[in-house]
Design an enzyme around this catalytic site. Sequence first.
Site, PDB file in Angstrom:
ATOM      1  N   CYS A  72       1.100  -1.265  -0.010  1.00 20.76           N
ATOM      2  CA  CYS A  72       0.596  -0.013   0.072  1.00 20.76           C
ATOM      3  C   CYS A  72       0.813   1.178  -0.145  1.00 20.76           C
ATOM      4  O   CYS A  72       1.650   1.103   0.885  1.00 20.76           O
ATOM      5  CB  CYS A  72      -1.122   0.083   1.311  1.00 20.76           C
ATOM      6  SG  CYS A  72      -1.913   1.432   1.567  1.00 20.76           S
ATOM      7  N   ASN A  74       0.820   4.501  -0.056  1.00 19.63           N
ATOM      8  CA  ASN A  74      -0.058   5.622   1.240  1.00 19.63           C
ATOM      9  C   ASN A  74       0.356   5.078   2.218  1.00 19.63           C
ATOM     10  O   ASN A  74       0.628   5.488   3.279  1.00 19.63           O
ATOM     11  CB  ASN A  74      -1.337   6.309   0.667  1.00 19.63           C
ATOM     12  CG  ASN A  74      -1.394   7.007  -0.649  1.00 19.63           C
ATOM     13  OD1 ASN A  74      -0.785   7.914  -0.819  1.00 19.63           O
ATOM     14  ND2 ASN A  74      -2.692   7.143  -0.479  1.00 19.63           N
ATOM     15  N   ASN A 171      -7.100  -4.176  -8.400  1.00 18.23           N
ATOM     16  CA  ASN A 171      -7.617  -2.384  -7.801  1.00 18.23           C
ATOM     17  C   ASN A 171      -7.525  -2.046  -9.224  1.00 18.23           C
ATOM     18  O   ASN A 171      -7.322  -2.324 -10.630  1.00 18.23           O
ATOM     19  CB  ASN A 171      -6.451  -1.438  -6.900  1.00 18.23           C
ATOM     20  CG  ASN A 171      -6.094  -2.000  -5.966  1.00 18.23           C
ATOM     21  OD1 ASN A 171      -6.575  -2.828  -4.967  1.00 18.23           O
ATOM     22  ND2 ASN A 171      -5.147  -3.123  -5.996  1.00 18.23           N
ATOM     23  N   GLU A 188     -11.168   0.456  -4.563  1.00 16.57           N
ATOM     24  CA  GLU A 188      -9.705  -1.237  -4.037  1.00 16.57           C
ATOM     25  C   GLU A 188     -10.564  -2.441  -3.682  1.00 16.57           C
ATOM     26  O   GLU A 188     -11.692  -2.364  -2.866  1.00 16.57           O
ATOM     27  CB  GLU A 188      -8.948  -0.150  -3.340  1.00 16.57           C
ATOM     28  CG  GLU A 188      -8.094   0.861  -3.044  1.00 16.57           C
ATOM     29  CD  GLU A 188      -7.439   1.632  -1.828  1.00 16.57           C
ATOM     30  OE1 GLU A 188      -6.699   0.580  -1.429  1.00 16.57           O
ATOM     31  OE2 GLU A 188      -6.992   2.385  -1.883  1.00 16.57           O
ATOM     32  N   CYS A 198      -5.340   6.389  -3.602  1.00 16.66           N
ATOM     33  CA  CYS A 198      -4.740   4.749  -3.499  1.00 16.66           C
ATOM     34  C   CYS A 198      -2.810   5.225  -4.276  1.00 16.66           C
ATOM     35  O   CYS A 198      -2.763   5.270  -5.337  1.00 16.66           O
ATOM     36  CB  CYS A 198      -5.060   4.122  -3.982  1.00 16.66           C
ATOM     37  SG  CYS A 198      -4.346   2.488  -4.648  1.00 16.66           S
ATOM     38  N   GLY A 199      -2.062   4.959  -3.337  1.00 14.59           N
ATOM     39  CA  GLY A 199      -0.718   5.224  -3.608  1.00 14.59           C
ATOM     40  C   GLY A 199      -0.343   4.642  -5.006  1.00 14.59           C
ATOM     41  O   GLY A 199       0.453   4.621  -6.104  1.00 14.59           O
ATOM     42  N   THR A 200      -0.144   3.216  -4.552  1.00 15.87           N
ATOM     43  CA  THR A 200      -0.009   1.845  -6.052  1.00 15.87           C
ATOM     44  C   THR A 200      -0.944   2.370  -7.341  1.00 15.87           C
ATOM     45  O   THR A 200      -0.554   2.472  -8.173  1.00 15.87           O
ATOM     46  CB  THR A 200       0.243   0.525  -5.125  1.00 15.87           C
ATOM     47  OG1 THR A 200      -1.423   0.210  -4.683  1.00 15.87           O
ATOM     48  CG2 THR A 200       1.048   0.589  -4.448  1.00 15.87           C
TER      49      THR A 200
END
Length: 260
Positions: A72, A74, A171, A188, A198-200
């Site tokens: 993850c 974030n 996602n 997600e 969503c960081g990724t």
Amino acid sequence: MKFLKYQGTGNDFVIVNGEIENIDIDDSVQIERYCHRKFGVGADGFIIISNHPSLDFEMKYFNADGKIGSMCGNGGRCAVAFAYLNGFFQGSECSFLAYDGLHHAKINPENYNVELSMSDVKAYEIGNLMAIMDTGSPHYVTMVEDLDDIDVVEAGRAIRYSSRFASKGINVNFVETQEQHLAVATYERGVEDETLSCGTGVTASALSYHLLRSGEKVGDHTIPIQTKGGQLSVKFTYDGKDFTNIWLSGPTENVFAGEW
């Protein structure tokens, strides 16, 4: 159980010190309850930070459904801020182990902005205005004309539970090209809903945009991203095939401390 609640551009997490708290990582029902927004603290994910023999710390991440999650972005940035605050490392740089391997990070102690290294991306699938890649978690990215016209939950769920992805999940990111940045909305898996960031997913969106819309220019690039929870940026190097030196940057915030 003492915990801190963190958020990174609207992605929120319950984070605990694994050296102090005894958490049963196999008790998915309890972890899900921590994350429940009516019967618990409320979070997109649950994070345990503990010592590592050769790195500054180790991060274990659980989705809101209580099950162990993949990387993850974030959450990783918030984990760095938590680890800094709790003395797992000193100075402005650290290294830690996550689900997808080794990560490096840089923190600004004055404003807790965190820049996080992401895994290299050397494999991806490209289609008509869409791409599939793994940036620590698997992501489906599709370019759209207007995010306001997209029902993110309905459209995202249709892809996530399609015959190809239903068993393991994926996602789903919807990306609109705007004048100064990319606008991204993400559905997600594990949360099974839209999240504010969503960081990724932001990372996958930036790389996918580069493949689909930018002309695939070789070299170093920085792409600003606007999510519904705030602004992030993704830096990377593209050599015509592979993406390396990928960094996700943005703010983190310690929202409150609590005790369960």
